[in-house]
Design a protein around this motif. Sequence first.
Motif, PDB file in Angstrom:
ATOM      1  N   LEU A  92       0.834  -1.201   0.000  1.00 50.02           N
ATOM      2  CA  LEU A  92       0.000   0.000   0.000  1.00 50.02           C
ATOM      3  C   LEU A  92       0.872   1.255   0.000  1.00 50.02           C
ATOM      4  N   ALA A  93       1.932   1.243   0.771  1.00 47.41           N
ATOM      5  CA  ALA A  93       2.835   2.403   0.781  1.00 47.41           C
ATOM      6  C   ALA A  93       3.438   2.631  -0.602  1.00 47.41           C
ATOM      7  N   THR A  94       3.800   1.548  -1.273  1.00 52.34           N
ATOM      8  CA  THR A  94       4.333   1.655  -2.631  1.00 52.34           C
ATOM      9  C   THR A  94       3.267   2.185  -3.582  1.00 52.34           C
ATOM     10  N   TRP A  95       2.045   1.660  -3.443  1.00 49.44           N
ATOM     11  CA  TRP A  95       0.939   2.111  -4.294  1.00 49.44           C
ATOM     12  C   TRP A  95       0.676   3.603  -4.092  1.00 49.44           C
ATOM     13  N   LEU A  96       0.689   4.042  -2.843  1.00 46.87           N
ATOM     14  CA  LEU A  96       0.460   5.461  -2.559  1.00 46.87           C
ATOM     15  C   LEU A  96       1.560   6.337  -3.166  1.00 46.87           C
ATOM     16  N   ALA A  97       2.791   5.853  -3.122  1.00 47.59           N
ATOM     17  CA  ALA A  97       3.894   6.610  -3.717  1.00 47.59           C
ATOM     18  C   ALA A  97       3.721   6.722  -5.229  1.00 47.59           C
ATOM     19  N   ASP A  98       3.172   5.671  -5.822  1.00 53.71           N
ATOM     20  CA  ASP A  98       2.950   5.665  -7.274  1.00 53.71           C
ATOM     21  C   ASP A  98       1.669   6.385  -7.679  1.00 53.71           C
ATOM     22  N   HIS A  99       0.806   6.693  -6.728  1.00 56.52           N
ATOM     23  CA  HIS A  99      -0.475   7.361  -6.990  1.00 56.52           C
ATOM     24  C   HIS A  99      -0.627   8.577  -6.067  1.00 56.52           C
ATOM     25  N   PRO A 100       0.150   9.618  -6.300  1.00 50.93           N
ATOM     26  CA  PRO A 100       0.120  10.777  -5.398  1.00 50.93           C
ATOM     27  C   PRO A 100      -1.229  11.493  -5.361  1.00 50.93           C
ATOM     28  N   GLU A 101      -2.103  11.223  -6.324  1.00 49.26           N
ATOM     29  CA  GLU A 101      -3.429  11.848  -6.298  1.00 49.26           C
ATOM     30  C   GLU A 101      -4.315  11.249  -5.203  1.00 49.26           C
ATOM     31  N   GLN A 102      -3.946  10.080  -4.703  1.00 51.69           N
ATOM     32  CA  GLN A 102      -4.690   9.456  -3.609  1.00 51.69           C
ATOM     33  C   GLN A 102      -4.222  10.104  -2.304  1.00 51.69           C
ATOM     34  N   GLN A 103      -5.122  10.748  -1.611  1.00 52.24           N
ATOM     35  CA  GLN A 103      -4.759  11.504  -0.418  1.00 52.24           C
ATOM     36  C   GLN A 103      -5.628  11.105   0.771  1.00 52.24           C
ATOM     37  N   PRO A 104      -5.449   9.892   1.314  1.00 52.72           N
ATOM     38  CA  PRO A 104      -6.263   9.492   2.461  1.00 52.72           C
ATOM     39  C   PRO A 104      -5.969  10.374   3.662  1.00 52.72           C
ATOM     40  N   ARG A 105      -7.025  10.746   4.355  1.00 48.94           N
ATOM     41  CA  ARG A 105      -6.851  11.516   5.593  1.00 48.94           C
ATOM     42  C   ARG A 105      -6.468  10.589   6.724  1.00 48.94           C
ATOM     43  N   THR A 106      -7.112   9.429   6.766  1.00 47.92           N
ATOM     44  CA  THR A 106      -6.818   8.393   7.765  1.00 47.92           C
ATOM     45  C   THR A 106      -7.005   7.042   7.093  1.00 47.92           C
ATOM     46  N   ALA A 107      -6.629   5.990   7.783  1.00 49.29           N
ATOM     47  CA  ALA A 107      -6.815   4.639   7.242  1.00 49.29           C
ATOM     48  C   ALA A 107      -8.296   4.317   7.071  1.00 49.29           C
ATOM     49  N   ALA A 108      -9.171   5.011   7.771  1.00 48.70           N
ATOM     50  CA  ALA A 108     -10.612   4.791   7.622  1.00 48.70           C
ATOM     51  C   ALA A 108     -11.077   5.143   6.205  1.00 48.70           C
ATOM     52  N   ASP A 109     -10.384   6.050   5.515  1.00 48.41           N
ATOM     53  CA  ASP A 109     -10.737   6.386   4.134  1.00 48.41           C
ATOM     54  C   ASP A 109     -10.594   5.168   3.221  1.00 48.41           C
ATOM     55  N   PHE A 110      -9.625   4.287   3.520  1.00 54.82           N
ATOM     56  CA  PHE A 110      -9.471   3.064   2.737  1.00 54.82           C
ATOM     57  C   PHE A 110     -10.677   2.149   2.934  1.00 54.82           C
ATOM     58  N   ASP A 111     -11.152   2.047   4.175  1.00 58.12           N
ATOM     59  CA  ASP A 111     -12.342   1.229   4.453  1.00 58.12           C
ATOM     60  C   ASP A 111     -13.545   1.750   3.684  1.00 58.12           C
ATOM     61  N   THR A 112     -13.743   3.057   3.714  1.00 60.22           N
ATOM     62  CA  THR A 112     -14.887   3.659   3.026  1.00 60.22           C
ATOM     63  C   THR A 112     -14.830   3.372   1.531  1.00 60.22           C
ATOM     64  N   ALA A 113     -13.674   3.570   0.929  1.00 55.46           N
ATOM     65  CA  ALA A 113     -13.525   3.335  -0.510  1.00 55.46           C
ATOM     66  C   ALA A 113     -13.761   1.866  -0.851  1.00 55.46           C
TER      67      ALA A 113
END
Length: 139
Positions: A92-113
């Motif tokens: 996930l950390a690698t994915w976030l680095a490759d997708h800078p447009e993804q800006q979760p505020r908290t890990a709960a944003d991943f659950d919601t999505a």
Amino acid sequence: MKYAVPAALLLLLLTACGGKGAEAGAGPSTGAPAPDASASASRTASAGDPSRGVDDNHVDAASFCAFLTDERSKVEDVGSGVGAQAALAIDLATWLADHPEQQPRTAADFDTAAREGCPEVRESILAATGHGSLKEALG
């Protein structure tokens, strides 16, 4: 306490990715935009995007679900909850680095999505990690 290391690793990687996001948004024809300009553009784009949801979740469900779908077999094959959690956190950390447009505020944003876009994939990954939510699994 057994989950402190993967959670700490994810936090460290997410923090490190935060600085990389502004660099990744720089185009080759111009200099790197100021971090405030990049963040402002991201907020403006997400504000007008109905796929972001009412709560202004800064994680695109379709893109995140594509990541989770690819990740599912890997975390299921690890064989232990802690190993699955660590693999998920690192990828996930690698994915976030490759997708800078993804800006979760908290890990709960991943659950919601994931609840919106791919609840069955989310449940499979949670079963592999031994947690009830991505927020718990990611610390």
